[in-house]
Write a protein that holds these residues in place. Structure first.
Motif, short mmCIF file in Angstrom:
data_model
loop_
_atom_site.label_atom_id
_atom_site.label_comp_id
_atom_site.label_asym_id
_atom_site.label_seq_id
_atom_site.Cartn_x
_atom_site.Cartn_y
_atom_site.Cartn_z
N LEU C 110 0.86 -1.19 0.00
CA LEU C 110 0.00 0.00 0.00
C LEU C 110 0.90 1.23 0.00
O LEU C 110 1.75 1.39 0.88
CB LEU C 110 -0.90 0.01 1.25
CG LEU C 110 -1.67 1.31 1.49
CD1 LEU C 110 -2.67 1.59 0.36
CD2 LEU C 110 -2.40 1.28 2.83
N ARG C 136 -3.85 -3.90 -7.36
CA ARG C 136 -4.51 -4.73 -6.37
C ARG C 136 -5.89 -5.20 -6.83
O ARG C 136 -6.28 -6.34 -6.61
CB ARG C 136 -4.65 -3.95 -5.05
CG ARG C 136 -5.34 -4.73 -3.94
CD ARG C 136 -5.47 -3.86 -2.70
NE ARG C 136 -6.21 -4.54 -1.66
CZ ARG C 136 -7.54 -4.57 -1.57
NH1 ARG C 136 -8.28 -3.98 -2.51
NH2 ARG C 136 -8.14 -5.21 -0.59
N HIS C 137 -6.66 -4.32 -7.48
CA HIS C 137 -8.02 -4.67 -7.88
C HIS C 137 -8.03 -5.79 -8.93
O HIS C 137 -8.96 -6.58 -8.97
CB HIS C 137 -8.79 -3.45 -8.35
CG HIS C 137 -8.08 -2.62 -9.39
ND1 HIS C 137 -6.76 -2.26 -9.31
CD2 HIS C 137 -8.54 -2.07 -10.55
CE1 HIS C 137 -6.43 -1.52 -10.35
NE2 HIS C 137 -7.48 -1.39 -11.12
N VAL C 153 -0.59 -3.90 -5.79
CA VAL C 153 -0.23 -2.57 -5.29
C VAL C 153 -1.47 -1.70 -5.23
O VAL C 153 -2.25 -1.65 -6.19
CB VAL C 153 0.84 -1.91 -6.19
CG1 VAL C 153 1.07 -0.45 -5.78
CG2 VAL C 153 2.15 -2.67 -6.14
N SER C 154 -1.69 -1.05 -4.11
CA SER C 154 -2.76 -0.07 -3.99
C SER C 154 -2.15 1.26 -3.56
O SER C 154 -0.98 1.31 -3.15
CB SER C 154 -3.81 -0.54 -2.99
OG SER C 154 -3.21 -0.85 -1.76
N ALA C 155 -2.91 2.36 -3.67
CA ALA C 155 -2.35 3.68 -3.40
C ALA C 155 -3.46 4.63 -2.96
O ALA C 155 -4.51 4.69 -3.62
CB ALA C 155 -1.66 4.23 -4.65
N GLN C 173 -4.77 3.82 9.06
CA GLN C 173 -5.01 2.62 9.86
C GLN C 173 -6.29 1.92 9.43
O GLN C 173 -6.34 0.70 9.30
CB GLN C 173 -5.11 3.00 11.34
CG GLN C 173 -3.79 2.90 12.08
CD GLN C 173 -3.96 3.17 13.56
OE1 GLN C 173 -3.95 4.34 13.96
NE2 GLN C 173 -4.11 2.12 14.35
N GLY C 174 -7.34 2.71 9.23
CA GLY C 174 -8.61 2.12 8.80
C GLY C 174 -8.47 1.39 7.47
O GLY C 174 -8.99 0.29 7.28
N ILE C 175 -7.74 2.00 6.56
CA ILE C 175 -7.56 1.39 5.23
C ILE C 175 -6.69 0.13 5.34
O ILE C 175 -6.94 -0.87 4.67
CB ILE C 175 -6.95 2.42 4.25
CG1 ILE C 175 -7.95 3.55 4.02
CG2 ILE C 175 -6.58 1.76 2.93
CD1 ILE C 175 -7.40 4.75 3.28
N ASP C 177 -6.47 -1.84 7.98
CA ASP C 177 -7.31 -2.88 8.58
C ASP C 177 -8.14 -3.60 7.51
O ASP C 177 -8.33 -4.80 7.56
CB ASP C 177 -8.28 -2.27 9.60
CG ASP C 177 -7.56 -1.71 10.83
OD1 ASP C 177 -6.37 -2.02 10.99
OD2 ASP C 177 -8.19 -0.97 11.60
N ARG C 178 -8.65 -2.84 6.57
CA ARG C 178 -9.54 -3.41 5.55
C ARG C 178 -8.78 -4.07 4.42
O ARG C 178 -9.20 -5.11 3.90
CB ARG C 178 -10.43 -2.31 4.97
CG ARG C 178 -11.48 -1.80 5.90
CD ARG C 178 -12.70 -2.72 5.88
NE ARG C 178 -13.46 -2.62 7.10
CZ ARG C 178 -14.47 -3.42 7.40
NH1 ARG C 178 -14.85 -4.37 6.57
NH2 ARG C 178 -15.12 -3.28 8.54
N SER C 179 -7.70 -3.43 3.96
CA SER C 179 -7.08 -3.92 2.72
C SER C 179 -5.87 -4.83 2.99
O SER C 179 -5.38 -5.46 2.07
CB SER C 179 -6.68 -2.74 1.83
OG SER C 179 -5.65 -1.99 2.42
#
Lengths: 334, 334, 334, 334
Positions: C110, C136-137, C153-155, C173-175, C177-179
């Motif tokens: 990320l 990533r998608h 890879v996500s961004a 942090q929220g992202i 936790d999810r990704s």
């Protein structure tokens, strides 16, 4: 030359190719005074159209001159290799215009990016100007130090009437008077009658820009008669009227169903027998009063415009400067 | 609740109002389970639509809930006084949603601007977020010093899948887990079936955002079921399919000619007797293979989007903070 | 580990290299716990700095870890060939970090672009994110069809506190936790103590981002302790305090005159005998009350930031995906 | 008039106020040929400076003429009420220039926004032009329908030499020849010698724009001699040289310590006895070779420039059109 009766040709296209398509009747031969030739290669279709005389001019409502149209439906996919091929093709055809007009290699060139940078579909001209390699000031300030293979190129984006309060043609004339170029290249966003040509087509013409063409306010035109030097016009259709989408689709539906079933009279009723223009009038009559007959552009216009502006700028940089390598022109813009 | 058969309603509109229009047949009475009321005042038409139960929901293909649609054709003229009136009207109706959902005045609000800031017609959400008055950090960092009349408001633009690689709903969920809002307001660009509603219409709904709605990639939706807190959706149609322009125009032409001449069968042939959906299918069959069935937006989209984003941001600022004067909300954004 | 006494190191630089420079006294030997090595090649100076233990950490006020600084004064000239060389050099050193941290070739990454896209010198992170090749998608939606040589890879660009109302670290942090990434790369704009390093220097560090670093509001930091996965920080100094320009110049003047004339006490009086920090305090005392001690950035910041963001994005694209050719990475961004 | 020896005044400021400050020696009386008057009111300091004759002109290195400087340190706080007050104050002083130059209420005005829209600190002129209410085209196209209280106003942003390849003065001359205005207002970004004046100060002068002033490339100037009509110049300092920050700070430190302790010779050594220019030379000698002597701008330049461009555009709109209410001018721009 006689004035053209523009009303008659008010089909809301700025492409000579489409004007010819509209003038052609099925079953009749070629239009006298119009010579046309189309080549297709790897997804790039090039049509060379020559309006040879006044008869041809009156028939399709365009000035006498040469028009080249490069159509690349695949441009919408953002394929960079295709973009490079289109750049090279555009540069080749543009160079043919320079030769036909006998523009010497040292001739000074002014590039004019017409249109409004705040309206994305009208921003083509200013975007091209941003990516042009300007060199005129080097020739003015230190002529001895300019490397061989370059010529003096300048570039301006004169804005539109609603933003400056001055006709863009007036501004260009003032700049021409002062900077004395030998050739003007004017870039402008156009209207098409076919949605699939929007942002996928480039037209080059040696006729300059005439009143009423383009999607902005250019009442006075940019022509050799007015400016005293030749004007090559480069245009890309970026918008289409809702009414021409409807009318054009009707035509497509008729052809589609004709191929399948035969009797389109039964399917389309009287609509089927209307002339193209007559039917367009009907569509407009319905759409205009309720605010439906807007100029529209594809949702992805921001990206399309940027891609095609890069193609044109790269192609011009390669065509105008010998030192810029025609095989790798894209590297000179960003 | 049963899943909705979205195919059946695939008329490519995100507006509940248009879904209802499509479901209504001439000559039949009101749709059971749908309550609707329209008011017009000085150029602003407000339709309150209540999908009361599953019967209504199945009939028009929308979730049970309240939908308010504000239509202002005059917004395209850039009249700042009209913009101020629309802002006030929007704020009033938005406040009614807050009351109906019994959101307390101190409830913490997260505003989510969906969409892609690089694609102008999809940039509505991010543009609204830019003009939101955020206050949550003041409540976190110095809670004793926040003046009365404000509540904690935060705002994010999570981007779209193609740019981040992560579903925007995943990003929002992560942020919700961490920042623990009591209410979410999601803003998104929509598709309409009528070109004249594009950039002139605002829809408010208490149903959240469901898979497949909006013009971007939002497969998972933002709903109370998923996020655990109520979600109010605010949408503006910014695009329309070329095929629905054509189909919609056909309808308009038929009504126009029926009023004038009577026998539209003669004029339109079999087209006249087709069901709306059947005809749309035909149009798509013709347009799609040749790349004509694009989503399009009016040429002036840059300015329209900015104006309507300001209206929504100003209206939200006034609705969410008592200290922001509802009569002069526009001053708080730029 | 003990908390660092940041006051002591409040020389307003985010570069470990400068922190070390400040901690070194003339005439004394190397700092214990600090290992450092500098190479210069064709205008690119690379310094590898290893803070080996707590002693070294306390001495220069930086966390234990590896820091690489790439300095390229020539970047300001806009030379595209130099830019390509810097991209390659950056990619090489970044890959060394991946190896040292034993990040597998399939690890999910990320990329977090910190900073405010509306403030040019703070927009580095969001600009890098715009040019990252996210994948990533594809792995999520059609894992079987992703070509070999890529990784997920996500961004994201989480914005800044003043715009979102939420700490960017909370959003990240929220992202996370999810990704669920395996590695985070955080990009941020920094402050330097030397104007000539601004927009010409890239720092890579395996320490994550700590409270108080960077030019925005990042009180909580992005570290392995907080996020649970390694964090590589990439920073570029884009601003400098007016007071450090003055103080730094004084030092330069002293060295300059010392070399020429010898007795700088005579020339500089007591200023000459002040400690660096003492003199900086004096400068601030004078400048701050009258609003002179601003963070400043070079006039050409728009272009510099864009160039260096492209270098970082291209370098990351090449380092993270084997299929992207390290010798020609620039072609993957625009 | 004799040419000014610009070297002598090469202190890198474009503000007449600062040129006068530099020319004043402590302990000597007022400079002959210079009349100056300063008023302060609620955070706005206005200095009216009259260079009365050649003696004054040679003394401070500025053309004979009137200069008004409006200084508002508080502008950096983004206070909209203060911005409105500055707009009104600017409009009042600008109107005094119109009266002194005896410009009739119907005189045609051309506003020229100098500078480069791609370089934020140089974009002031183009940004002002974007917010000017242009009316000239209404007078040209439908003179009978223009409401009373307006005059013909046009506005252009001619770009900079590096982008167009043509001197901006050449472009302006060409436009003047064609559009024939009675008055030109030229807006430009300037350099200051004091960081606290950057983006907080507006200078109005009836001298036009002379070679070498401004931060761009304007070798030929825009003056009544060249263009044939009066030219009012409006400038805002947006950048400062690193070397002048250092030199200016030294002066501030000396004053600060003198007030406190008395003997600055002891503290500053020989530096204390250097002439201002001599010391500046020394600073430059040290900074220039190592690339430190850059033009810098505050980090928040994007927002500052936009705010001050709005103030100038609103003030001009109110001053030039009687129908625009001077008490609420801000509403006319966005």
């Amino acid at each position: 030359m006689k004035d053209l009766d523009l009303k008659k040709f008010d089909v809301r296209t700025d492409l000579a190719l489409e004007a010819k398509e509209l003038a052609e009747k099925p079953g009749t031969g070629p239009i006298p005074g119009i010579q046309s030739n189309t080549e297709e290669e790897d997804g790039i279709t090039v049509t060379m159209l020559h309006v040879q005389n006044e008869q041809g001019s009156q028939a399709i409502g365009r000035m006498v001159g040469h028009y080249v149209t490069i159509e690349v439906p695949g441009l919408r996919d953002g394929d960079t290799k295709l973009q490079d091929r289109v750049t090279t093709k555009f540069a080749q055809h543009f160079e043919a215009f320079l030769q036909r007009l006998q523009i010497p290699k040292t001739a000074r060139v002014l590039i004019v990016g017409l249109g409004n940078w705040n309206v994305t579909p009208d921003a083509l001209g200013p975007l091209v100007v941003e990516n042009i390699m300007v060199t005129r000031h080097f020739f003015e300030l230190m002529p001895d130090q300019v490397a061989p293979g370059y010529r003096p190129v300048s570039a301006v984006a004169p804005g539109v009437l609603g933003i400056t309060g001055i006709e863009s043609s007036e501004i260009v004339q003032g700049i021409v008077d002062r900077s004395k170029p030998d050739l003007i290249i004017a870039i402008d966003a156009l209207a098409s009658k076919a949605l699939e040509r929007v942002n996928t087509t480039i037209q080059i013409a040696d006729t300059g820009i005439h009143p009423g063409s383009g999607i902005g306010n250019k009442r006075k035109g940019l022509t050799k008669e007015i400016l005293g030097v030749p004007v090559i016009a480069i245009g890309v259709p970026t918008v289409v009227y809702a009414s021409t989408i409807v009318n054009n689709t009707f035509e497509l539906m008729r052809n589609h169903l004709e191929a399948q079933k035969g009797d389109t009279n039964q399917i389309f009723g009287l609509l089927n027998q209307m002339e193209d223009n007559e039917r367009l009038q009907l569509v407009r009559e319905v759409l205009s009063p309720i605010g439906h007959d807007l100029l529209v552009t594809p949702k992805e216009v921001d990206e399309f415009i940027e891609d095609i502006a890069n193609i044109i700028a790269s192609g011009l940089n390669a065509s105008l400067h010998e030192a810029v390598d025609s095989s790798n022109v894209a590297a000179y813009t960003h």
